[in-house]
Design a protein around this motif. Structure first.
Motif, PDB file in Angstrom:
ATOM      1  N   TYR A   4     -12.616 -18.305 -20.822  1.00 48.18           N
ATOM      2  CA  TYR A   4     -13.752 -17.947 -21.682  1.00 48.18           C
ATOM      3  C   TYR A   4     -14.949 -18.855 -21.392  1.00 48.18           C
ATOM      4  O   TYR A   4     -16.092 -18.404 -21.285  1.00 48.18           O
ATOM      5  CB  TYR A   4     -13.321 -18.056 -23.143  1.00 48.18           C
ATOM      6  CG  TYR A   4     -14.450 -18.071 -24.133  1.00 48.18           C
ATOM      7  CD1 TYR A   4     -15.060 -16.882 -24.540  1.00 48.18           C
ATOM      8  CD2 TYR A   4     -14.921 -19.268 -24.665  1.00 48.18           C
ATOM      9  CE1 TYR A   4     -16.099 -16.902 -25.437  1.00 48.18           C
ATOM     10  CE2 TYR A   4     -15.960 -19.296 -25.563  1.00 48.18           C
ATOM     11  CZ  TYR A   4     -16.548 -18.108 -25.950  1.00 48.18           C
ATOM     12  OH  TYR A   4     -17.579 -18.137 -26.842  1.00 48.18           O
ATOM     13  N   PHE A  47     -16.601 -11.228 -28.139  1.00 52.46           N
ATOM     14  CA  PHE A  47     -15.241 -11.640 -27.828  1.00 52.46           C
ATOM     15  C   PHE A  47     -14.725 -12.622 -28.890  1.00 52.46           C
ATOM     16  O   PHE A  47     -13.621 -12.483 -29.414  1.00 52.46           O
ATOM     17  CB  PHE A  47     -15.218 -12.294 -26.442  1.00 52.46           C
ATOM     18  CG  PHE A  47     -13.873 -12.814 -26.050  1.00 52.46           C
ATOM     19  CD1 PHE A  47     -12.912 -11.963 -25.517  1.00 52.46           C
ATOM     20  CD2 PHE A  47     -13.559 -14.156 -26.199  1.00 52.46           C
ATOM     21  CE1 PHE A  47     -11.674 -12.439 -25.152  1.00 52.46           C
ATOM     22  CE2 PHE A  47     -12.321 -14.627 -25.841  1.00 52.46           C
ATOM     23  CZ  PHE A  47     -11.368 -13.775 -25.310  1.00 52.46           C
ATOM     24  N   LEU A  90     -13.548  -9.499 -20.361  1.00 47.65           N
ATOM     25  CA  LEU A  90     -14.765 -10.241 -20.688  1.00 47.65           C
ATOM     26  C   LEU A  90     -15.444 -10.746 -19.410  1.00 47.65           C
ATOM     27  O   LEU A  90     -16.650 -10.594 -19.227  1.00 47.65           O
ATOM     28  CB  LEU A  90     -14.448 -11.419 -21.598  1.00 47.65           C
ATOM     29  CG  LEU A  90     -15.649 -12.329 -21.896  1.00 47.65           C
ATOM     30  CD1 LEU A  90     -16.650 -11.621 -22.788  1.00 47.65           C
ATOM     31  CD2 LEU A  90     -15.216 -13.637 -22.503  1.00 47.65           C
TER      32      LEU A  90
END
Ligand code: ADP
Ligand code: MG
Lengths: 290, 273
Positions: B31, B52, B257
């Motif tokens: 991330y 997200f 993502l």
């Protein structure tokens, strides 16, 4: 100084849920000259309560009032430094607060903070006084590092560091925790000695029911942040059932009295060891005459 | 001092809580990579990252405010970097000029970009610590570092040190609080005076703290010795970590993502005309 709290409530953190209140509407008055006991299970709010008394925990808005002598702790301009000089507080395991290089310096810490204008000679007199009051040999310990002393001596030094400014109220939070029976006895003797000299009021937080029954003029029982009983040890310990509901024991003397009662001997007494013995002796004498 | 949200475990039963700690750690790393991949001023990429976090928060059952509050801890740092960007970035069109300070459009954009980047990273990282207990994190890191054993790196000992350190943070905070109170009761003053005076006032707190930390360390070592603790050899784990379908779902999600962010970087002009 008279100590007066009214409807004192406190919650740690931001939680306003009623379940999390560490103190709830605590109203209590301790008169000058008392040897006051505070008892209650672990987590019942004793420490939270006494730490309010010298402003270590600040009074929140709309959560009651505390008045100690001429100090109103709810007021913005309350001089906490002045208050703390007159209301000494001994924490649980006070030896953990030692920090200075020598015993002398550690004991002098309070003087330097509260009375920065004191002359070095005067500081020496005060430190000597305090160390001797707690039963230490001034010349022998003053230049030692506090960390090379024994556990019992460390605790004495820590207490000397609190009484060095001669506070008129002394609050002690479980001061005998971790002491052996001999150390305990000596400690209690020290408290009485202080109570007879400059300390006018003593507030003693303790788990030890014998200690409270034997020494306190009055006591308060804390349970879940509330006071559930206030009175003389005799009044508190006569009501065995309500005390047991708060998870506390009776002092040994109260157990003995109850056992005697079951055996058919009523020995009314105030639950001090002396009182119990006197009651038994007079009961025996009466029995002889009968 | 108790308000340190960042790093505080929020116990609950949820999809995210039940995930494998290793996957969570890797997911957070992925991330963070995604956040860094977002090209300058492609704020849509940040929006994807923020979405997200929101979705992950919903599946973690942690109150959203609690996650947001983690930013409070580094607010000062965020504001500082924003100010530096705004005042000392000389590029771009000048919007405002005063003495040596120039505020430019590029400076403002840069500030916004950096604030968004730091905040998003903190949000993601705090979601990890909110949903994973310190012990799980330490176990996870130990397991992830396992390959380092090949180069004789003491992986287990490293993880142990880490988990002990994590374990003692609340204890030390409590202790600090207590010692501060004890010295205040003796008239110590931590709030007034100049910087030097204040630093000096901390000595009566730091020394007892240091001493009690050594004492605790000694006691802990003795207790471990007494139970014959001998490091990693032949040691089994009480809790085995297992991958489940949740981890597969989360992996797909995080991969999505990253693909999304890369896509936005490449084809930003398609969406913003
Ligand atoms: N620093 C703190 N932060 C949060 N909660 C606390 C803190 N100190 C005490 N408490 C809580 O407040 C309640 C009363 O604690 P305390 O006053 O220490 O009780 P006692 O001294 O009677 O053992 C307990 O439920 C305890 O968990
Ligand atoms: Mg306590």
């Amino acid at each position: 100084m008279r100590i007066e709290t009214e409807k004192l409530s406190y919650a740690y953190g931001e939680s306003k849920a009623l379940m999390n209140l560490a103190l709830k509407d605590v109203t209590l008055t301790v008169e000058e000259g008392e040897f006051f006991g505070i008892i209650g299970q672990t987590g019942s709010g004793k420490t939270t309560f006494v730490q309010h008394l010298n402003g270590l925990i600040k009074l929140k808005k709309n959560s009651g009032s505390i008045k100690i002598g001429e100090f109103d702790l709810g007021e913005k301009k309350c001089d906490f430094k002045k208050l703390r000089a007159r209301l000494g507080m001994v924490f649980q395991y006070p030896e953990y607060q030692l920090f200075a290089e020598t015993v002398f310096e550690d004991v002098a810490f309070g003087v330097k903070n509260f009375m920065p204008e004191t002359s070095p000679e005067q500081v020496e007199v005060m430190v000597k006084d305090a160390l001797e009051t707690v039963g230490l040999n001034y010349l022998k310990v003053k230049d030692k590092s506090p960390f090379e002393l024994s556990g019992g001596q460390k605790r004495r030094v820590a207490i000397a560091g609190v009484i060095v400014t001669k506070p008129e109220v002394l609050v002690l939070d479980e001061p005998v925790a971790g002491l052996d029976p001999q150390g305990k006895r000596e400690f209690i003797a020290l408290l009485h000695k202080l109570h007879k000299s400059f300390v006018k009021t003593i507030i003693l937080v303790s788990h030890d029911m014998d200690l409270v029954a034997e020494n306190c003029t009055r006591a308060a029982v804390f349970s879940h942040g509330q006071i559930v009983a206030v009175g003389t040890p005799k009044e508190i310990f006569s009501n065995a059932e309500s005390l047991e509901q708060t998870g506390l024991d009776l002092p040994l003397t109260a157990y003995l009295t109850n056992m005697l009662k079951q055996a058919g001997i009523t020995a009314e007494n105030d639950y001090t060891v002396d009182g119990l013995i006197k009651a038994i002796v007079s009961e025996i004498n009466c029995g002889g005459e009968r | 001092m108790k308000d340190v949200t960042f790093g505080q475990y929020f116990p609950a039963k949820s999809f995210v809580h039940n995930m494998d700690a290793r996957v969570k750690i890797l997911a957070v790393i992925a991330y963070i990579v995604a956040v860094f991949l977002v090209k300058a001023f492609h704020f849509l990429g940040f929006l994807a990252c923020f979405l997200f976090v929101i979705i992950a928060t919903i599946f973690s059952r942690v109150p959203f405010l609690k996650v947001l509050r983690s930013i409070k801890g580094i607010l000062f740092f965020i504001i500082l970097s924003a100010i530096l960007q705004i005042f000392f970035n000389a590029d771009g069109k000048i919007l405002l000029e005063w003495k040596f300070i120039k505020i430019t459009d590029k400076g403002l954009l840069n500030a916004g970009f950096i604030v968004a980047r730091i905040s998003l990273i903190v949000l993601g990282a705090s979601l990890l610590t909110l949903t994973t207990s310190p012990v799980e994190i330490a176990d996870g890191i130990e397991s992830l570092m396992y390959p380092l054993k090949w180069i004789k790196f003491p992986v287990h000992e490293f993880a142990l040190i880490m988990s002990i350190a994590l374990r003692f943070i609340p204890t030390l905070l409590d202790e600090t609080d207590r010692i501060i109170k004890a010295q205040k009761a003796r008239g110590a003053d931590f709030e007034s005076g100049n910087l030097f005076k204040r630093a000096k006032a901390l000595i009566p707190v730091l020394i007892p703290l240091l001493i009690s930390s050594f004492r605790r360390a000694d006691e802990l070592a003795d207790a471990m010795d007494a139970r014959c603790y001998s490091g990693s050899k032949n040691r089994t784990k009480y809790k085995k970590m297992r991958l489940t379908w949740r981890d597969a779902v989360a992996t797909v999600f995080i991969a999505g993502l990253i693909v999304g962010v890369v896509f936005l970087n490449k084809f930003y002009w398609l969406l913003v005309v």
